[in-house]
Structure formats: structure tokens, C-alpha cells
Scaffold this motif. Structure first.
Motif, short mmCIF file in Angstrom:
data_model
loop_
_atom_site.label_atom_id
_atom_site.label_comp_id
_atom_site.label_asym_id
_atom_site.label_seq_id
_atom_site.Cartn_x
_atom_site.Cartn_y
_atom_site.Cartn_z
N ASP A 142 13.30 -10.52 -1.85
CA ASP A 142 14.28 -9.46 -1.65
C ASP A 142 13.99 -8.74 -0.34
O ASP A 142 13.13 -7.85 -0.30
N PRO A 143 14.67 -9.11 0.75
CA PRO A 143 14.41 -8.49 2.05
C PRO A 143 14.60 -6.96 2.07
O PRO A 143 14.05 -6.29 2.92
N ALA A 144 15.34 -6.42 1.11
CA ALA A 144 15.57 -4.97 1.06
C ALA A 144 14.62 -4.27 0.07
O ALA A 144 14.80 -3.09 -0.23
N ALA A 145 13.60 -4.96 -0.41
CA ALA A 145 12.69 -4.40 -1.41
C ALA A 145 11.97 -3.17 -0.88
O ALA A 145 11.68 -3.06 0.31
N VAL A 146 11.70 -2.24 -1.81
CA VAL A 146 10.86 -1.10 -1.50
C VAL A 146 9.56 -1.24 -2.26
O VAL A 146 9.50 -1.91 -3.29
N ALA A 152 -0.18 10.98 -1.55
CA ALA A 152 -0.81 10.18 -2.60
C ALA A 152 0.16 9.34 -3.41
O ALA A 152 -0.26 8.48 -4.18
N ASP A 153 1.46 9.55 -3.27
CA ASP A 153 2.48 8.77 -3.99
C ASP A 153 3.70 8.71 -3.09
O ASP A 153 4.37 9.73 -2.87
N VAL A 154 3.99 7.54 -2.54
CA VAL A 154 5.09 7.40 -1.58
C VAL A 154 5.72 6.02 -1.71
O VAL A 154 5.05 5.05 -2.05
N THR A 155 7.01 5.95 -1.48
CA THR A 155 7.74 4.68 -1.47
C THR A 155 8.17 4.38 -0.04
O THR A 155 8.67 5.26 0.66
N VAL A 156 7.95 3.12 0.39
CA VAL A 156 8.31 2.70 1.75
C VAL A 156 9.10 1.40 1.68
O VAL A 156 9.12 0.72 0.66
N VAL A 157 9.73 1.05 2.77
CA VAL A 157 10.48 -0.21 2.88
C VAL A 157 9.46 -1.35 2.97
O VAL A 157 8.53 -1.30 3.78
N GLY A 158 9.63 -2.36 2.12
CA GLY A 158 8.69 -3.47 2.06
C GLY A 158 8.49 -4.17 3.40
O GLY A 158 7.36 -4.48 3.78
N PRO A 207 -8.26 -0.28 9.99
CA PRO A 207 -8.39 0.20 8.62
C PRO A 207 -7.32 1.21 8.22
O PRO A 207 -7.02 1.36 7.04
N ALA A 208 -6.74 1.93 9.17
CA ALA A 208 -5.69 2.90 8.86
C ALA A 208 -4.43 2.52 9.62
O ALA A 208 -4.47 2.12 10.79
N LEU A 209 -3.28 2.63 8.93
CA LEU A 209 -2.01 2.26 9.55
C LEU A 209 -0.89 3.10 8.99
O LEU A 209 -1.04 3.75 7.96
N ASP A 210 0.22 3.09 9.68
CA ASP A 210 1.42 3.80 9.24
C ASP A 210 2.23 2.82 8.39
O ASP A 210 2.71 1.81 8.91
N PRO A 211 2.42 3.11 7.09
CA PRO A 211 3.13 2.15 6.23
C PRO A 211 4.64 2.16 6.39
O PRO A 211 5.33 1.33 5.80
N GLY A 212 5.18 3.07 7.19
CA GLY A 212 6.63 3.13 7.40
C GLY A 212 7.19 4.46 6.91
O GLY A 212 6.47 5.31 6.41
N THR A 213 8.47 4.60 7.06
CA THR A 213 9.16 5.83 6.66
C THR A 213 9.26 5.93 5.15
O THR A 213 9.55 4.94 4.47
N ALA A 214 9.07 7.14 4.63
CA ALA A 214 9.20 7.36 3.19
C ALA A 214 10.66 7.23 2.75
O ALA A 214 11.56 7.76 3.40
N VAL A 215 10.87 6.48 1.68
CA VAL A 215 12.20 6.31 1.09
C VAL A 215 12.09 6.53 -0.42
O VAL A 215 12.54 5.71 -1.22
N ASP A 216 11.46 7.64 -0.79
CA ASP A 216 11.19 7.92 -2.20
C ASP A 216 12.44 7.89 -3.07
O ASP A 216 12.37 7.52 -4.24
#
Length: 190
Positions: free
Chosen positions: A25-29, A62-68, A81-90
Motif C-alpha cells: 500500500d504506497p499510501a500506508a501510514v 512518544a506517539d506519532v503517525t507518519v507516511v510510510g 542513529p537519529a533521523l527525521d521520520p517525516g511529517t506527522a499525519v496523526d
């Protein structure tokens, strides 16, 4: 926002799981949560089951949803070791998650059984139970999801451990798990 996963091998394992989700699913979160000393990853699938994985680390917040696909790009491109996982799309996360639970193993599904279920799977019968032990009935969709995600891969086929916490069931694949409510959720109409 940041995701910290110190070990390169753990980042690669998470990238593998997210990559499988995004291929389906290319649009997965993906929902990320700090749990104790680790980070838990959750993603929905077209099979109406969740994929779960975990690694030592943490996520802020501590709890966030991002675009897969954004998370996958960060995990595969950034060698740190640390990275930006993307924009929050909670607001795009649908459904609940199991709480901090103890999973009790009730049995295992052999590789041959998985292959047989997948070979005879009928899209209209994905909720039919195909395996049962300890009061846990595993619907076909969970077993089909194991194969749909491409597990197990390489080497000899291995059995899949089945666990339950009472309300949820889990098919443990080693690097990840397929998780589903044991009972259908109720829709509340207002």
C-alpha cells in the motif's frame, strides 16, 4: 520530530518491514510509539490486519503517525542513529492498538499449513478460521497476510508462533508480527 534507533541492523530491520508495507500500500501510514527502552512500529495492511515490529530506540513525540514512504526513505537513506521520520499525519491513523500486554503462546502454524491456506484462500472467506488452539481461532486473512508480506523468506520454512492476550491475537514472524483483534470491533452510530 525524531526517531532514534542506535543500531544500523535494527534500522535495516525496520526499513525491511516498512518496505513490505509500502509495497502493498504506497499510501500506508505507520504509527511509531516509544515503549520502555524501545520504539514500536505499527502499520495497517490491505488484509485488515496490523503489522508490528520493534527495536531499541525512541521516537519524539512518544506517539506519532507518519507516511510510510517518508519513513522508508529516511530509514534507507540516512545512515545515522537519529533521523527525521517525516511529517506527522496523526489524523490518518484509524483503529486502536493492543495495550502493553503479555502475549501467551498458544501454538504454532507450520509452514506447510500456511502454504495450504494461501493456496485455497478465497477473498470472500478471509474471516473463516483456518487454525485453532487454546481457544484462539486464526482467520484466513491473518495467514494470507503472512504470505502477502513475503514472510517467511530465505532458508528453510519455519513455523509461525501464535499468541494471544485475550482480546488480540499475534502471529510472530521473528522480525515482525501480524496482529488482529480476536473479535470484530463494533461500530457506534450516533
Amino acid at each position: 520530530m525524531s526517531l532514534a534507533v542506535p543500531a544500523a541492523a535494527d534500522r535495516a530491520a525496520l526499513a525491511d518491514v516498512v518496505g513490505r508495507v509500502v509495497r502493498l500500500d504506497p499510501a500506508a501510514v505507520v504509527r511509531l510509539r516509544t515503549v520502555g527502552d524501545g520504539v514500536a512500529l505499527w502499520a495497517g495492511t490491505p488484509f485488515a490486519v496490523l503489522v508490528a515490529a520493534a527495536a531499541p530506540g525512541r521516537v519524539e513525540p512518544a506517539d506519532v503517525t507518519v507516511v510510510g514512504s517518508d519513513l522508508l526513505a529516511a530509514l534507507t537513506v540516512v545512515d545515522a542513529p537519529a533521523l527525521d521520520p517525516g511529517t506527522a499525519v496523526d489524523d490518518r491513523w484509524r483503529g486502536d492498538l493492543p495495550g502493553p500486554v503479555r502475549w501467551d503462546v498458544v501454538g504454532e502454524i507450520g509452514a506447510a499449513e500456511i502454504d495450504a491456506v494461501v493456496a485455497r484462500a478465497d477473498p470472500s472467506g478471509l474471516d473463516e478460521p483456518v487454525w485453532e488452539a487454546g481457544g484462539v481461532r486464526v482467520p484466513a486473512r491473518c495467514v494470507v497476510a503472512v504470505a502477502g508480506m513475503g514472510w517467511p523468506e530465505g532458508g528453510a520454512p519455519v513455523p509461525v508462533a501464535v499468541s494471544s492476550d485475550g482480546a488480540w491475537m499475534r502471529l510472530d514472524l521473528g522480525v515482525a508480527a501480524i496482529v488482529r483483534h480476536r473479535r470484530p470491533s463494533l461500530t457506534v452510530l450516533m
